[in-house]
Design an enzyme around this catalytic site. Structure first.
Site, PDB file in Angstrom:
ATOM      1  N   ASP A   1     -12.073 -25.028  -4.721  1.00 43.63           N
ATOM      2  CA  ASP A   1     -13.148 -25.109  -3.744  1.00 43.63           C
ATOM      3  C   ASP A   1     -12.942 -23.939  -2.762  1.00 43.63           C
ATOM      4  O   ASP A   1     -11.847 -23.365  -2.711  1.00 43.63           O
ATOM      5  CB  ASP A   1     -13.013 -26.467  -3.048  1.00 43.63           C
ATOM      6  CG  ASP A   1     -13.766 -26.521  -1.756  1.00 43.63           C
ATOM      7  OD1 ASP A   1     -14.981 -26.298  -1.779  1.00 43.63           O
ATOM      8  OD2 ASP A   1     -13.128 -26.771  -0.710  1.00 43.63           O
TER       9      ASP A   1
ATOM     10  N   ASP B   1     -14.431 -23.400   1.144  1.00 42.28           N
ATOM     11  CA  ASP B   1     -14.174 -23.777   2.537  1.00 42.28           C
ATOM     12  C   ASP B   1     -13.118 -24.869   2.641  1.00 42.28           C
ATOM     13  O   ASP B   1     -13.193 -25.869   1.929  1.00 42.28           O
ATOM     14  CB  ASP B   1     -15.460 -24.307   3.194  1.00 42.28           C
ATOM     15  CG  ASP B   1     -16.517 -23.229   3.355  1.00 42.28           C
ATOM     16  OD1 ASP B   1     -16.783 -22.508   2.378  1.00 42.28           O
ATOM     17  OD2 ASP B   1     -17.085 -23.115   4.462  1.00 42.28           O
TER      18      ASP B   1
ATOM     19  N   ASP C   1     -12.923 -23.633   7.399  1.00 40.20           N
ATOM     20  CA  ASP C   1     -14.339 -23.951   7.238  1.00 40.20           C
ATOM     21  C   ASP C   1     -15.221 -22.833   7.797  1.00 40.20           C
ATOM     22  O   ASP C   1     -15.075 -22.443   8.958  1.00 40.20           O
ATOM     23  CB  ASP C   1     -14.632 -25.272   7.972  1.00 40.20           C
ATOM     24  CG  ASP C   1     -15.915 -25.904   7.494  1.00 40.20           C
ATOM     25  OD1 ASP C   1     -16.428 -25.489   6.425  1.00 40.20           O
ATOM     26  OD2 ASP C   1     -16.421 -26.807   8.190  1.00 40.20           O
TER      27      ASP C   1
ATOM     28  N   THR D   1     -17.644 -23.335  -5.479  1.00 35.91           N
ATOM     29  CA  THR D   1     -17.976 -23.605  -4.077  1.00 35.91           C
ATOM     30  C   THR D   1     -19.407 -24.096  -3.945  1.00 35.91           C
ATOM     31  O   THR D   1     -20.245 -23.786  -4.793  1.00 35.91           O
ATOM     32  CB  THR D   1     -17.772 -22.314  -3.236  1.00 35.91           C
ATOM     33  OG1 THR D   1     -18.346 -22.486  -1.949  1.00 35.91           O
ATOM     34  CG2 THR D   1     -18.411 -21.103  -3.888  1.00 35.91           C
TER      35      THR D   1
ATOM     36  N   ASP E   1     -22.381 -29.358   8.792  1.00 31.94           N
ATOM     37  CA  ASP E   1     -23.719 -29.298   8.198  1.00 31.94           C
ATOM     38  C   ASP E   1     -23.789 -30.342   7.087  1.00 31.94           C
ATOM     39  O   ASP E   1     -22.769 -30.924   6.715  1.00 31.94           O
ATOM     40  CB  ASP E   1     -24.039 -27.881   7.662  1.00 31.94           C
ATOM     41  CG  ASP E   1     -22.965 -27.333   6.753  1.00 31.94           C
ATOM     42  OD1 ASP E   1     -22.355 -28.120   6.008  1.00 31.94           O
ATOM     43  OD2 ASP E   1     -22.719 -26.109   6.775  1.00 31.94           O
TER      44      ASP E   1
ATOM     45  N   LYS F   1     -20.007 -30.601  -8.667  1.00 37.31           N
ATOM     46  CA  LYS F   1     -18.862 -29.811  -9.137  1.00 37.31           C
ATOM     47  C   LYS F   1     -18.356 -30.228 -10.525  1.00 37.31           C
ATOM     48  O   LYS F   1     -17.662 -29.448 -11.167  1.00 37.31           O
ATOM     49  CB  LYS F   1     -17.743 -29.818  -8.096  1.00 37.31           C
ATOM     50  CG  LYS F   1     -18.128 -29.009  -6.857  1.00 37.31           C
ATOM     51  CD  LYS F   1     -16.948 -28.625  -5.991  1.00 37.31           C
ATOM     52  CE  LYS F   1     -17.480 -27.915  -4.736  1.00 37.31           C
ATOM     53  NZ  LYS F   1     -16.430 -27.351  -3.893  1.00 37.31           N
TER      54      LYS F   1
ATOM     55  N   ASP G   1     -10.703 -30.103  -1.051  1.00 39.42           N
ATOM     56  CA  ASP G   1     -10.386 -30.907   0.140  1.00 39.42           C
ATOM     57  C   ASP G   1     -11.298 -32.120   0.278  1.00 39.42           C
ATOM     58  O   ASP G   1     -11.067 -32.950   1.143  1.00 39.42           O
ATOM     59  CB  ASP G   1     -10.525 -30.050   1.411  1.00 39.42           C
ATOM     60  CG  ASP G   1     -11.971 -29.633   1.659  1.00 39.42           C
ATOM     61  OD1 ASP G   1     -12.521 -28.885   0.835  1.00 39.42           O
ATOM     62  OD2 ASP G   1     -12.556 -30.088   2.668  1.00 39.42           O
TER      63      ASP G   1
HETATM   64  P1  IMP Z   1     -17.320 -25.399  -0.149  1.00 39.68           P
HETATM   65  O1  IMP Z   1     -16.307 -26.146   0.686  1.00 39.68           O
HETATM   66  O2  IMP Z   1     -16.762 -24.123  -0.675  1.00 39.68           O
HETATM   67  O3  IMP Z   1     -17.860 -26.278  -1.237  1.00 39.68           O
HETATM   68  O4  IMP Z   1     -18.535 -24.885   0.829  1.00 39.68           O
HETATM   69  C1  IMP Z   1     -19.343 -25.767   1.522  1.00 39.68           C
HETATM   70  C2  IMP Z   1     -20.128 -25.046   2.599  1.00 39.68           C
HETATM   71  O5  IMP Z   1     -20.942 -23.995   2.092  1.00 39.68           O
HETATM   72  C3  IMP Z   1     -21.106 -25.978   3.260  1.00 39.68           C
HETATM   73  O6  IMP Z   1     -20.513 -26.732   4.266  1.00 39.68           O
HETATM   74  C4  IMP Z   1     -22.166 -25.020   3.828  1.00 39.68           C
HETATM   75  O7  IMP Z   1     -21.805 -24.643   5.137  1.00 39.68           O
HETATM   76  C5  IMP Z   1     -22.090 -23.794   2.953  1.00 39.68           C
HETATM   77  N1  IMP Z   1     -23.295 -23.552   2.140  1.00 39.68           N
HETATM   78  C6  IMP Z   1     -23.981 -22.399   2.097  1.00 39.68           C
HETATM   79  N2  IMP Z   1     -24.988 -22.453   1.218  1.00 39.68           N
HETATM   80  C7  IMP Z   1     -24.960 -23.676   0.677  1.00 39.68           C
HETATM   81  C8  IMP Z   1     -25.756 -24.323  -0.325  1.00 39.68           C
HETATM   82  O8  IMP Z   1     -26.707 -23.764  -0.900  1.00 39.68           O
HETATM   83  N3  IMP Z   1     -25.400 -25.590  -0.636  1.00 39.68           N
HETATM   84  C9  IMP Z   1     -24.366 -26.212  -0.040  1.00 39.68           C
HETATM   85  N4  IMP Z   1     -23.592 -25.650   0.884  1.00 39.68           N
HETATM   86  C10 IMP Z   1     -23.883 -24.376   1.259  1.00 39.68           C
HETATM   87 MG    MG Z   2     -14.378 -27.541   0.908  1.00 35.82          MG
END
Ligand code: IMP
Ligand code: MG
Length: 412
Positions: free
Chosen positions: A151, A153, A159, A187, A340, A348, A372
């Site tokens: 993943d 963020d 984050d 992601t 958000d 996933k 996470d």
């Molecule tokens: P991850 O933890 O890598 O899965 O990223 C999640 C974060 O990506 C979310 O909290 C959003 O802030 C950001 N994000 C940006 N574009 C998108 C989208 O199209 N779908 C979902 N999350 C997005």
């Molecule tokens: Mg994450």
């Protein structure tokens, strides 16, 4: 009428992992019976050492029994008799395990590091057990890892932050590539163009390009899957952003080909109006963002949204989409992104499976997803459990520790 079940669920069940809570309950008994909170603390107290040894022994026995229950659960699932699994009776929400978990050995490793059985006031915690299960998974994989998906963020970087050159995870990921393993960054961040991903991941991509140890084939072992399972990019040294978009016809799984554009639009329309309703009902200081394959709410001018409001929004949207007819035809993922809320098409499990297929059919038992977000609702890494083994980390430094532990275990 609000049933007790609904109240319980709304209050907490989506914020608990039932397996971990159950193990925690088992360990609470020896903790209460054996801990000696009134014993005097001397530097080399024989009594305390003896008590700790005894407590260690009892914890180890419990972990051995849980390990056996998981083996038994795997056996019943493989022989198509899941109803006979005792673990399933004890923890009804438990899912499938792709490999045995070597929990007793993992406990011994973590006890050496965290002195769990020497503690007299603090019982084995959620985090102790989460980390023991991670070690147990690494031991259970027995060096058989061909693909590691991460993943973004909170797992690779903080984050909303970027993967910058000084991030210690970079050398660990290049080490995995050097070992001829494949890497997928799976992601939710959903961008349709390479420059946006380069902006977030430049530290890693530049390091892969510049690493003298990697062969071109090893560099090609990196892909980025964006929007959970919607946009695939492969490493490409000839692109100025080191990533190239891979057209969908080259990587979609057969089931994904059947996802209709009209259904995608309809599902996102329902999610969007539900997000608008939540924003107005809860007076959220947010804007709604509609994308190609996602819709979300994000805070205006840097404000912070309360966790309860984020969770309420996720649960309302998830519930609304689930109850719609398109929600039963099309997989989707509603999750709390920290500040958000997004609803993505797919999830996933599809993202990880698509990476497995892209790399020639890597099987779930040889794939590890590190993330996470593993709570059952409002969390997007949870679905990866359907496609691979998993490790649940709490911050980017735990990811680094996990990869170092993997290296240590494999070096033994
Ligand atoms: P991850 O933890 O890598 O899965 O990223 C999640 C974060 O990506 C979310 O909290 C959003 O802030 C950001 N994000 C940006 N574009 C998108 C989208 O199209 N779908 C979902 N999350 C997005
Ligand atoms: Mg994450």
């Amino acid at each position: 009428m609000t049933t007790r079940y609904r109240v319980e669920y709304a209050l907490k069940s989506h914020r608990r992992d039932q397996l971990i809570e159950w193990i925690k309950g088992l360990l609470a008994v020896p903790f209460v019976l054996h801990s000696q909170p009134t014993a005097i603390y001397h530097e080399h107290s024989d009594t305390l050492t003896a008590v700790a040894a005894d407590t260690h022994q009892r914890y180890a026995e419990i972990f051995r029994d849980v390990e056996q229950l998981i083996r038994d659960h795997i056996h019943h699932e493989q022989t198509n008799a899941p109803g006979k699994s005792k673990l399933k009776l004890l923890v009804p929400t438990v899912g499938s395990f792709f490999t045995p978990l070597l929990i007793e050995d993992a406990f011994k490793r973590q006890d050496r590091q965290r002195s769990i059985s020497r503690r007299r006031f603090v019982a084995p915690s959620f985090n102790d057990i989460r980390l023991i299960l991670n070690s147990a998974q690494l031991l259970g994989l027995q060096r058989n890892i061909d693909l590691v998906t991460f993943d973004g963020d909170v797992t690779l970087y903080d984050d909303g932050a970027c993967l910058t050159p000084e991030n210690p995870v970079i050398s660990r990921i290049t080490r995995l590539l050097h070992q001829d393993r494949k890497i997928g960054i799976v992601t939710a961040a959903g961008y349709t163009e390479a420059p946006k991903y380069y902006e977030r991941l430049a530290g890693l991509l530049d390091a892969i390009r510049d690493s003298p140890d990697l062969t071109p084939a090893q560099r090609d072992g990196l892909v980025v899957m964006g929007g959970e399972s919607n946009f695939l990019f492969r490493y490409d040294a000839t692109s100025p952003h080191l990533l190239s978009y891979v057209p969908r016809e080259e990587w979609l799984l057969p089931e994904m080909v059947t996802w209709q554009e009209a259904d995608i639009t309809e599902l996102l329309d329902i999610a969007e109006s539900s997000l608008h309703a939540c924003a107005s009902n809860l007076s959220l200081p947010v804007a709604v963002l509609r994308k190609d394959r996602a819709v979300g709410v994000y805070p205006l001018n840097g404000s912070k949204i309360a966790r309860e409001q984020l969770e309420e929004t996720v649960l309302v949207v998830q519930n609304t989409v689930e109850r719609s007819s398109v929600g039963s035809r099309l997989p989707f993922c509603a999750f709390n992104g920290g500040n958000d809320v997004f609803v993505d098409i797919g999830d996933k499990s599809w993202g990880v499976r698509a990476c497995q297929q892209y790399f020639g059919g890597i099987v779930p038992t040889r794939t590890l997803h590190v993330g996470d977000q593993f709570l059952s609702a409002g969390a997007n890494d949870f679905k990866a459990r359907l496609a691979s083994t998993t490790a649940w980390i709490a911050n980017p430094s735990e990811t680094v520790q996990l990869l170092d532990e993997l290296q240590e275990i494999e070096g033994q």
